[in-house]
Write a protein that holds these residues in place. Structure first.
Motif, PDB file in Angstrom:
ATOM      1  N   PHE A  91       0.819  -1.231   0.000  1.00 48.97           N
ATOM      2  CA  PHE A  91       0.000   0.000   0.000  1.00 48.97           C
ATOM      3  C   PHE A  91       0.845   1.271   0.000  1.00 48.97           C
ATOM      4  O   PHE A  91       0.359   2.339   0.326  1.00 48.97           O
ATOM      5  CB  PHE A  91      -0.968   0.049   1.199  1.00 48.97           C
ATOM      6  N   GLY A 106      -1.199  -3.062  -4.003  1.00 49.02           N
ATOM      7  CA  GLY A 106      -1.410  -1.616  -3.987  1.00 49.02           C
ATOM      8  C   GLY A 106      -2.406  -1.110  -2.965  1.00 49.02           C
ATOM      9  O   GLY A 106      -2.145  -0.174  -2.223  1.00 49.02           O
ATOM     10  N   GLY A 107      -3.591  -1.717  -2.943  1.00 54.82           N
ATOM     11  CA  GLY A 107      -4.624  -1.223  -2.050  1.00 54.82           C
ATOM     12  C   GLY A 107      -5.347   0.012  -2.566  1.00 54.82           C
ATOM     13  O   GLY A 107      -6.149   0.602  -1.854  1.00 54.82           O
ATOM     14  N   ASN A 108      -5.083   0.397  -3.839  1.00 57.65           N
ATOM     15  CA  ASN A 108      -5.880   1.422  -4.517  1.00 57.65           C
ATOM     16  C   ASN A 108      -5.977   2.736  -3.732  1.00 57.65           C
ATOM     17  O   ASN A 108      -7.077   3.250  -3.509  1.00 57.65           O
ATOM     18  CB  ASN A 108      -7.285   0.859  -4.776  1.00 57.65           C
ATOM     19  N   ILE A 109      -4.851   3.272  -3.301  1.00 59.61           N
ATOM     20  CA  ILE A 109      -4.859   4.522  -2.547  1.00 59.61           C
ATOM     21  C   ILE A 109      -4.536   5.686  -3.488  1.00 59.61           C
ATOM     22  O   ILE A 109      -3.467   5.709  -4.091  1.00 59.61           O
ATOM     23  CB  ILE A 109      -3.828   4.478  -1.394  1.00 59.61           C
ATOM     24  N   ARG A 117      -3.482  -0.339   9.304  1.00 59.29           N
ATOM     25  CA  ARG A 117      -4.344  -0.243   8.130  1.00 59.29           C
ATOM     26  C   ARG A 117      -5.658  -1.005   8.323  1.00 59.29           C
ATOM     27  O   ARG A 117      -5.701  -2.008   9.030  1.00 59.29           O
ATOM     28  CB  ARG A 117      -3.618  -0.819   6.918  1.00 59.29           C
ATOM     29  N   LEU A 169      -7.445   3.604   5.398  1.00 60.31           N
ATOM     30  CA  LEU A 169      -8.144   2.580   4.625  1.00 60.31           C
ATOM     31  C   LEU A 169      -7.303   2.089   3.452  1.00 60.31           C
ATOM     32  O   LEU A 169      -6.658   2.877   2.766  1.00 60.31           O
ATOM     33  CB  LEU A 169      -9.460   3.133   4.074  1.00 60.31           C
ATOM     34  N   VAL A 170      -7.296   0.777   3.232  1.00 62.44           N
ATOM     35  CA  VAL A 170      -6.771   0.235   1.982  1.00 62.44           C
ATOM     36  C   VAL A 170      -7.898  -0.537   1.315  1.00 62.44           C
ATOM     37  O   VAL A 170      -8.702  -1.180   1.977  1.00 62.44           O
ATOM     38  CB  VAL A 170      -5.546  -0.677   2.187  1.00 62.44           C
ATOM     39  N   VAL A 171      -7.914  -0.436  -0.013  1.00 65.71           N
ATOM     40  CA  VAL A 171      -9.091  -0.894  -0.734  1.00 65.71           C
ATOM     41  C   VAL A 171      -8.754  -2.071  -1.628  1.00 65.71           C
ATOM     42  O   VAL A 171      -7.927  -1.958  -2.530  1.00 65.71           O
ATOM     43  CB  VAL A 171      -9.669   0.273  -1.571  1.00 65.71           C
TER      44      VAL A 171
END
Lengths: 218, 247
Positions: free
Chosen positions: A81, A162-165, B129, B161-163
């Motif tokens: 992330f 990544g976690g799309n941040i 997280r 937040l991680v998505v």
């Protein structure tokens, strides 16, 4: 185009730029060693460098996720992330695209020019910078553009770690994927088209330059 | 040596006979429902000649594929919106849309968090997280967002937040210890290889119900039969055992 999507493009370019620079710094000595070494097990290193060509990016992403996570067991903050984590992933992912053209260019330079330089009193380092580098220029150009372009197209690894941040790990390929998955096909088109144009422009530019370089050196 | 044409004909006939006896059903299933679905399928295949082939994936991807003629006979979506949209485009068999499960959300961690307070309070007491599914794509992500909003924590927790692109990826982030907390589908709690040290089932009142619907896309007796089986007694038993509510 939405600002977040534009930022995703900028982040992609930043990731490709940083990764390519790191790759050139790490890849040049590695490629040089691969081109010059007579070690009998050198083929193992060649095979390891080529691995990202054949492995699905998800394999790489999965192991990176596990590796980053296991750092937490000894109290290290995870690199998942984060932009740094993406650079590490990209450097591994694009390694063969930089090292292989460099290695081939160094092989093509051969030994005689180095011997000539040594005869004229150049140190190995001087010989490398004033003889090998200019002669291997097309190889460097190819390595740079392939490393950059391949990193721009990276998707599977980033998706896994990544976690799309936004601004940190939400690169263009992820943004496009999110738009498609979110059924927003118009925004996906816009982004995809921009990425396509950028990639083609970049490749055309470098191949154009490369052609001229060859004409000049030939 | 030439291969006699009647041999080919004979084998083709054999294939046709085989198809008439036992049909094969291709089913697209949302990742949060994959585990119960596998169990339902093996129960179904024990009492039937038919075979079910499952394709796991996010419902958004399946939806895009179905719009472009993907060869699935049935679609078990993670929500009701996508099957509704397919219905509007007349891509489903009319009257086959049904709710098969109502999803539940859970807050999980690989660390024991019990001493840090109760319920969602642990999220503010402990750093680290928080993994959720993408609220724009996944119904479990939307439910997670609604839960945090209702608790008044959404703005505050935003930077942590991680998505994940779907419910199962949010789970991966927690299971691999890259994210400390996760708001994930409760169905994953039944996975034997996962041992969460902290689990709190989110009350249904914290978010809109996660209504998971299925449709038949290509009509056949097998598809009808399997739809009946899923909403029948044995199907329902499996579905509740994974923490879902029944319609």
């Amino acid at each position: 185009m939405m600002l977040t999507d534009f930022n995703a493009i900028l982040l992609t370019l930043k990731l490709a730029l940083v990764s390519t620079l790191v790759l050139l710094v790490l890849g040049t000595p590695l490629a040089w060693w691969l081109a010059r070494s007579h070690w009998r097990y050198r083929f193992l290193v060649d095979a390891a460098v080529a691995l990202p060509l054949v492995l699905p990016p998800t394999v790489l992403g999965f192991y990176l996720l596990l590796a980053f996570g296991s750092g937490g067991l000894v109290g290290l903050p995870t690199l998942a992330f984060t932009f740094t984590g993406l650079v590490i992933g990209s450097v591994i992912y694009s390694l063969p695209f930089v090292v292989q053209p460099l290695r081939d260019a160094f092989v093509a330079v051969g030994t005689p020019p180095l011997e000539a330089a040594a005869t004229l009193g150049a140190t190995p380092l001087q010989a490398f910078f004033s003889v090998v580098l200019p002669m291997a220029r097309p190889g460097f150009l190819t390595a740079t553009v392939l490393g950059f372009a391949h990193t721009m197209g990276e998707f599977g690894v980033v998706l896994m770690i990544g976690g799309n941040i936004p601004g940190e790990t939400r690169v263009a390929s992820i943004a496009i994927y999110e738009r498609v998955e979110g059924l927003d096909y118009a925004a996906a088109h816009e982004l995809a088209l921009l990425l396509l144009a950028l990639s083609f422009g970049l490749l055309a530019l470098v191949y154009g330059l490369n052609r001229r370089a060859r004409v000049v050196s030939g | 040596m030439p291969f006699p044409a009647y041999h080919v004909l004979f084998y083709m006939l054999l294939l046709c006979v085989g198809q008439a006896d036992a049909a094969e059903l291709r089913v697209a299933v949302a990742s949060n429902f994959f585990l119960p679905m596998q169990q339902i399928v093996s129960a179904y295949e024990q009492q039937s000649e038919n075979t079910i082939k499952l394709s796991i994936g996010s419902s958004g991807k399946h939806y895009a594929q179905l719009q472009n003629g993907a060869p699935f006979d049935m679609f078990f979506s993670a929500d009701s919106n996508k099957v509704y949209l397919l219905e509007q485009q007349e891509l489903i068999i009319p009257g086959t849309r049904f709710t098969y499960a109502i999803g539940r959300l859970a807050l999980v961690s690989m660390e024991p968090e019990n001493d840090a307070g109760a319920e969602l309070g642990v999220l503010t007491q402990r750093a680290g997280r928080i993994a959720i599914a993408n609220p724009m794509l996944a119904p479990y992500g939307r439910a997670a967002q609604q839960t945090l909003q209702q608790a008044g924590l959404w703005e505050q927790l935003q930077p942590r937040l991680v998505v994940g692109e779907n419910a199962s990826q949010a789970l991966q982030f927690v299971a691999s210890r890259n994210a400390r907390f996760g708001l994930v589908a409760a169905s994953y709690l039944s996975m034997p290889e996962l041992s969460f040290a902290y689990v709190w089932l989110i009350p249904d009142s914290m978010h809109e119900p996660i209504i998971q619907q299925a449709v038949i896309l290509r009509d056949s007796p097998v598809a009808r039969d399997f739809a009946r089986f899923v909403s029948g007694e044995s199907g329902r038993a499996v579905i509740t055992s994974y923490g879902y509510h029944l319609p």
